[in-house]
Design an enzyme around this catalytic site. Structure first.
Site, short mmCIF file in Angstrom:
data_model
loop_
_atom_site.label_atom_id
_atom_site.label_comp_id
_atom_site.label_asym_id
_atom_site.label_seq_id
_atom_site.Cartn_x
_atom_site.Cartn_y
_atom_site.Cartn_z
N ASP A 190 11.04 0.75 -0.65
CA ASP A 190 10.18 0.88 0.54
C ASP A 190 8.72 1.16 0.13
O ASP A 190 7.88 0.29 0.24
CB ASP A 190 10.69 1.99 1.47
CG ASP A 190 10.36 1.72 2.93
OD1 ASP A 190 9.91 0.61 3.25
OD2 ASP A 190 10.58 2.62 3.77
N PRO A 192 -2.16 -7.87 6.43
CA PRO A 192 -3.60 -8.17 6.42
C PRO A 192 -4.27 -7.33 7.50
O PRO A 192 -3.83 -7.34 8.65
CB PRO A 192 -3.65 -9.66 6.77
CG PRO A 192 -2.25 -10.17 6.68
CD PRO A 192 -1.34 -9.01 6.84
N ARG A 193 -5.30 -6.60 7.12
CA ARG A 193 -5.94 -5.70 8.08
C ARG A 193 -7.13 -6.34 8.77
O ARG A 193 -7.65 -7.35 8.31
CB ARG A 193 -6.39 -4.43 7.35
CG ARG A 193 -5.31 -3.37 7.30
CD ARG A 193 -5.75 -2.19 6.44
NE ARG A 193 -5.36 -2.35 5.04
CZ ARG A 193 -5.98 -1.76 4.03
NH1 ARG A 193 -7.05 -1.00 4.24
NH2 ARG A 193 -5.56 -1.96 2.79
N GLU A 198 15.15 1.73 12.88
CA GLU A 198 14.75 2.72 11.87
C GLU A 198 14.79 4.12 12.47
O GLU A 198 14.98 5.11 11.77
CB GLU A 198 13.33 2.37 11.40
CG GLU A 198 12.86 3.11 10.17
CD GLU A 198 11.46 2.69 9.72
OE1 GLU A 198 10.90 1.72 10.29
OE2 GLU A 198 10.94 3.33 8.78
N ASN A 228 0.81 -1.23 0.00
CA ASN A 228 0.00 0.00 0.00
C ASN A 228 0.84 1.28 0.00
O ASN A 228 0.30 2.37 -0.19
CB ASN A 228 -0.99 0.00 1.17
CG ASN A 228 -2.14 -0.96 0.88
OD1 ASN A 228 -2.92 -0.75 -0.04
ND2 ASN A 228 -2.20 -2.04 1.65
N ASP A 281 2.17 -5.74 11.74
CA ASP A 281 2.26 -4.36 12.18
C ASP A 281 2.54 -4.36 13.68
O ASP A 281 1.71 -4.84 14.46
CB ASP A 281 0.95 -3.63 11.87
CG ASP A 281 1.03 -2.13 12.18
OD1 ASP A 281 1.84 -1.74 13.06
OD2 ASP A 281 0.29 -1.37 11.55
#
Ligand code: ZJS
Ligand code: ZN
Length: 353
Positions: free
Chosen positions: A292, A107-108, A210, A27, A147
């Site tokens: 990315d 996957p949400r 990060e 996305n 996530d």
């Protein structure tokens, strides 16, 4: 087709036929033209392109960047959307000369997409299969993403899902990604899930260091060890990491996925010339140039290679070697030989310049 950088001319078509992309969030990779189609499907959301991309010269805080993903997720929230987005993204990478692509996506929750997480993954797999059947010249593999914000339980659930798909997709699902806002949550809570993933044969690509102040977490996660590291921006001592973190990465020879534009636009790196690419490259450590989020950061893989070449004054030979070495960092052992073969066949034609 020549562009000038430093004292060298590069042909923009150089290497354009043999790219490997190993770090691409689905996305985050949605192009402007796909966004336009999505906006047309959902005019009521009143979303403009400025809300889904960070253009050249613009910078955003990390927080603002993560807001951008929320907007995109609003636009991509049905099975048809996900199928279209995944097919468009695959075709666009192919058009940029990418021959091997590892996509990753989270996957949400069913509530937000009207489909189960299982269906979400199936839809991406379907897009990969359709592209293959349509003759798009690219090999695609998939990493199921965790996530970090969603905690231990969801992580474990996602690992089980990824394992099921690894076993049922003839090697299309190859691994697990850990990503999401690095300032939220702690890797220690996710350790059991990540270890389970590793033990069942999923390859692990973890976003690590990060942002600053993640040294503890990185130390913990580096000892799993992962199969690749996303970013690793703050691992080395000069930026507040430590020699022991670097030594651990070296000991396991864990490749890094480096995304120049993403880090500069997201302001975790102050400028291209300050990018940690140089630190690892000079050490001869395996590092792979990646995009990315090519949609959000308005880039593509060719542009990232050109940026690396011009910023760090790399020769065509250097670029060639960089691109070749990326083959060994892929998560598809069945394709390595074939990719090396392609690379050898094309080499003479590319150096004729
Ligand atoms: C904010 C910024 C500088 C982004 C680049 N660095 C990133 N760091 C961590 N997770 C990311 C990054 N870019 C994308 N993601 C993850 O990828 C998701 C979007 O792709 P997808 O829905 O998983 O298909 C985001 O919600 C986030 O979980
Ligand atoms: Zn990433």
């Amino acid at each position: 087709d020549l562009f000038y950088c430093g004292y060298r001319y590069f042909c923009t078509c150089f290497l354009q036929r043999l790219h490997k992309e190993l770090h691409a969030h689905l996305n985050g990779s949605v192009s402007f033209s796909t966004i336009k189609k999505l906006v047309a499907r959902k005019p009521h959301l009143n979303i403009e392109h400025g809300m889904t991309a960070i253009r050249s010269g613009q910078r955003r805080t990390l927080d603002e960047c993560f807001q951008v993903f929320k907007v995109i997720h609003q636009l991509v929230d049905t099975e048809e959307d996900i199928l279209m987005v995944a097919k468009d993204v695959i075709r666009e990478f192919a058009a940029d000369g990418v021959k091997y692509l590892e996509l990753r996506s989270t996957p949400r929750k069913e509530k937000t997409t009207g489909m189960t997480k299982r269906r979400y993954v199936e839809t991406v797999i379907e897009a990969i299969r359709q592209c293959k059947n349509e003759g798009v010249d690219i090999e695609v593999r998939f990493l199921v993403a965790v996530d970090r914000r969603n905690g231990a339980e969801v992580a474990m659930e996602t690992v089980k899902l990824a394992e099921d798909f690894m076993l049922s997709t003839d090697g299309l699902v190859v691994g697990l990604d850990l990503s999401g806002d690095p300032t939220v949550g702690h890797g220690r809570d996710l350790l059991p899930a990540l270890q389970k993933a590793k033990n069942c044969g999923l390859k692990l690509s973890l976003h690590l260091s990060e942002v600053p102040s993640q040294a503890d977490e990185s130390e913990l996660l580096l000892n799993i060890p992962p199969d690749r590291i996303g970013h690793g921006t703050y691992l080395h001592p000069e930026v507040g990491g430590s020699q022991s973190l670097v030594d651990t990465v070296r000991k396991h020879n864990t490749p890094l996925e480096l995304c120049l534009t993403s880090n500069v636009k997201g302001q975790t790196v102050s400028s291209y010339s300050q990018h940690h690419f140089l630190y690892w490259y000079q050490m001869g450590h395996p590092s792979v140039i990646c995009t990315d989020d090519k949609g959000v950061f308005c880039t593509d893989l060719s542009q990232e290679y050109q940026l690396a070449a011009s910023t760090f004054n790399l020769s065509q030979e250097d670029m060639w070697t960089l691109s070749q070495k990326a083959i060994d960092c892929t998560f598809a052992p069945d394709l390595k030989q074939q990719l090396h073969q392609k690379w050898l066949e094309l080499r003479p034609t590319l150096f004729q310049l």
